[in-house]
Write a protein that holds these residues in place. Structure first.
Motif, PDB file in Angstrom:
ATOM      1  N   ALA A 182     108.969  20.566  13.907  1.00 36.88           N
ATOM      2  CA  ALA A 182     109.028  19.226  13.403  1.00 36.88           C
ATOM      3  C   ALA A 182     107.843  18.365  13.295  1.00 36.88           C
ATOM      4  O   ALA A 182     106.981  18.740  14.058  1.00 36.88           O
ATOM      5  N   PHE A 183     107.712  17.637  12.341  1.00 34.78           N
ATOM      6  CA  PHE A 183     106.398  16.867  12.234  1.00 34.78           C
ATOM      7  C   PHE A 183     106.387  15.998  13.594  1.00 34.78           C
ATOM      8  O   PHE A 183     107.303  15.326  14.003  1.00 34.78           O
ATOM      9  N   GLY A 184     105.233  16.060  14.108  1.00 33.65           N
ATOM     10  CA  GLY A 184     105.021  15.412  15.425  1.00 33.65           C
ATOM     11  C   GLY A 184     105.372  16.088  16.707  1.00 33.65           C
ATOM     12  O   GLY A 184     105.073  15.623  17.798  1.00 33.65           O
ATOM     13  N   ALA A 185     106.093  17.231  16.587  1.00 35.46           N
ATOM     14  CA  ALA A 185     106.224  18.277  17.773  1.00 35.46           C
ATOM     15  C   ALA A 185     104.969  18.955  18.135  1.00 35.46           C
ATOM     16  O   ALA A 185     104.184  19.068  17.417  1.00 35.46           O
ATOM     17  N   ILE A 186     104.920  19.012  19.464  1.00 32.64           N
ATOM     18  CA  ILE A 186     103.942  19.639  20.225  1.00 32.64           C
ATOM     19  C   ILE A 186     104.188  21.014  20.725  1.00 32.64           C
ATOM     20  O   ILE A 186     103.468  21.509  21.465  1.00 32.64           O
ATOM     21  N   GLY A 187     105.227  21.057  20.875  1.00 32.97           N
ATOM     22  CA  GLY A 187     105.940  22.060  21.516  1.00 32.97           C
ATOM     23  C   GLY A 187     107.413  22.404  21.397  1.00 32.97           C
ATOM     24  O   GLY A 187     107.879  21.669  20.772  1.00 32.97           O
ATOM     25  N   ARG A 188     107.950  23.347  22.004  1.00 32.77           N
ATOM     26  CA  ARG A 188     109.385  23.663  21.709  1.00 32.77           C
ATOM     27  C   ARG A 188     110.088  24.323  23.074  1.00 32.77           C
ATOM     28  O   ARG A 188     109.268  24.953  23.786  1.00 32.77           O
ATOM     29  N   VAL A 189     111.114  24.120  23.270  1.00 26.92           N
ATOM     30  CA  VAL A 189     111.964  24.576  24.551  1.00 26.92           C
ATOM     31  C   VAL A 189     112.232  26.129  24.138  1.00 26.92           C
ATOM     32  O   VAL A 189     112.957  26.447  23.408  1.00 26.92           O
ATOM     33  N   GLU A 190     111.818  27.057  25.115  1.00 26.12           N
ATOM     34  CA  GLU A 190     112.054  28.441  25.015  1.00 26.12           C
ATOM     35  C   GLU A 190     113.309  28.955  25.662  1.00 26.12           C
ATOM     36  O   GLU A 190     113.981  29.896  25.352  1.00 26.12           O
ATOM     37  N   VAL A 191     113.060  28.476  26.967  1.00 24.75           N
ATOM     38  CA  VAL A 191     114.151  28.837  28.030  1.00 24.75           C
ATOM     39  C   VAL A 191     114.490  27.655  28.918  1.00 24.75           C
ATOM     40  O   VAL A 191     113.609  26.740  29.260  1.00 24.75           O
ATOM     41  N   VAL A 204     117.457  24.915  24.278  1.00 25.94           N
ATOM     42  CA  VAL A 204     116.775  25.845  23.582  1.00 25.94           C
ATOM     43  C   VAL A 204     116.495  25.654  21.995  1.00 25.94           C
ATOM     44  O   VAL A 204     117.530  25.304  21.296  1.00 25.94           O
ATOM     45  N   GLY A 205     115.180  25.364  21.862  1.00 27.90           N
ATOM     46  CA  GLY A 205     115.037  25.292  20.468  1.00 27.90           C
ATOM     47  C   GLY A 205     114.701  23.949  19.988  1.00 27.90           C
ATOM     48  O   GLY A 205     114.165  23.323  19.046  1.00 27.90           O
ATOM     49  N   ALA A 206     114.891  22.902  21.128  1.00 29.22           N
ATOM     50  CA  ALA A 206     114.534  21.572  21.013  1.00 29.22           C
ATOM     51  C   ALA A 206     113.047  21.568  20.993  1.00 29.22           C
ATOM     52  O   ALA A 206     112.306  22.058  21.557  1.00 29.22           O
ATOM     53  N   ASP A 207     112.512  20.405  19.923  1.00 30.20           N
ATOM     54  CA  ASP A 207     111.198  19.921  20.134  1.00 30.20           C
ATOM     55  C   ASP A 207     110.793  18.794  21.025  1.00 30.20           C
ATOM     56  O   ASP A 207     111.684  18.145  21.427  1.00 30.20           O
ATOM     57  N   THR A 238     106.737  26.295  24.857  1.00 25.22           N
ATOM     58  CA  THR A 238     105.793  26.955  24.300  1.00 25.22           C
ATOM     59  C   THR A 238     105.147  25.880  23.368  1.00 25.22           C
ATOM     60  O   THR A 238     105.873  25.244  22.431  1.00 25.22           O
ATOM     61  N   LEU A 239     103.686  25.350  23.682  1.00 24.23           N
ATOM     62  CA  LEU A 239     103.058  24.609  22.864  1.00 24.23           C
ATOM     63  C   LEU A 239     102.473  25.120  21.608  1.00 24.23           C
ATOM     64  O   LEU A 239     102.631  26.229  21.570  1.00 24.23           O
ATOM     65  N   ASN A 240     101.968  24.241  20.869  1.00 24.31           N
ATOM     66  CA  ASN A 240     101.516  24.573  19.368  1.00 24.31           C
ATOM     67  C   ASN A 240     100.521  25.778  19.342  1.00 24.31           C
ATOM     68  O   ASN A 240     100.464  26.451  18.567  1.00 24.31           O
ATOM     69  N   ASP A 241      99.705  25.716  20.456  1.00 23.17           N
ATOM     70  CA  ASP A 241      98.756  26.489  20.387  1.00 23.17           C
ATOM     71  C   ASP A 241      98.970  27.966  20.959  1.00 23.17           C
ATOM     72  O   ASP A 241      98.251  28.744  21.213  1.00 23.17           O
TER      73      ASP A 241
END
Length: 238
Positions: free
Chosen positions: A10-19, A38-41, A59-62
């Motif tokens: 999503a716009f503004g998201a810097i990472g996402r929940v993987e586990v 899981v999957g939340a930004d 997991t972060l964007n980079d």
């Protein structure tokens, strides 16, 4: 490729929940706390809180990875990404346990990745390390202890240790302030830089005014949170 790992951020998201094992929540600055799944930004200025007997992997964007153990509280202060490149990342671990696998910055880049606690700042360019911040002993107190362990690469640690007062200074403070009510100011702390290599650790204990460097404590690294990290860390830092 990273785009395949993190589709549709999503716009503004810097990472996402993987586990997520158990429960966790994110509290946006000025917003309402919301449970994570899981999957939340996650976004910059979020405060992340992990519930009892729970663990979280982001997991972060980079492509860098953060994991948090039960009871952890992490405030994401700075998270600047340009596409898949990190410009800067700073987070504050109020208490709990954090493990990070940090993707190396591009050659010539000064992009920092820092984790702060009340007792220390750990800064890296690309490596794997763990930070434990002990819970404060009473409401409003600073965390009494920080542990930094390096699994891979090198971490620059700046411990913050209380400067000892002279007997005269102590007597003066006792005449003007009630016992236990004194707030530690920036001027009362001293900083130095410690370069930690792989399989080394430092314990910063401000009550004793010490920063003890030694070999990595395998019992700590192999605790319940460490086992969660082992199950979910994936390949070595690129």
């Amino acid at each position: 490729m990273l785009a395949g790992l993190l589709p549709g951020l999503a716009f503004g998201a810097i990472g996402r929940v993987e586990v997520l094992e158990g429960t966790a929540s994110r509290h946006p600055m000025g917003g309402v706390s919301r449970p994570l799944a899981v999957g939340a930004d996650v976004e910059v200025k979020d405060t992340l809180e992990v519930g009892p007997k729970s663990n979280l992997k982001l997991t972060l964007n980079d492509g860098s990875v953060l994991m948090l153990g039960e009871g952890s509280q992490l405030f994401i202060n700075v998270a600047d990404f340009e596409g898949q490149e990190r410009k800067g990342f700073v987070a504050r671990l109020g208490l709990g346990k954090l493990w990070a696998s940090v993707k190396k910055a591009l050659a010539g880049s000064d992009a920092k990745f820092e984790v702060e606690t009340d007792r220390a700042v750990a800064g890296v360019r690309g490596t794997r390390f763990r930070v434990d911040a002990a819970a404060p002993t009473y409401m409003g107190a600073l965390s009494p202890r920080t542990l930094v362990q390096v699994a891979e690469g090198q971490v620059q640690v700046m411990p913050r240790m209380l400067v000892r007062s002279t007997p005269l200074e102590k007597a003066s403070k006792e005449r003007t302030q009630a016992p236990g009510s004194q707030e530690v100011t920036q001027e009362q702390w001293t900083e130095r830089i410690i370069q930690l290599q792989a399989d080394r650790q430092v314990v910063v204990d401000a009550e004793l005014g010490t920063a003890k460097v030694g070999t990595l404590d395998r019992k700590v690294a192999g605790d319940a949170f460490g086992r969660f990290v082992t199950r979910n860390q994936g390949p070595k830092t690129p």
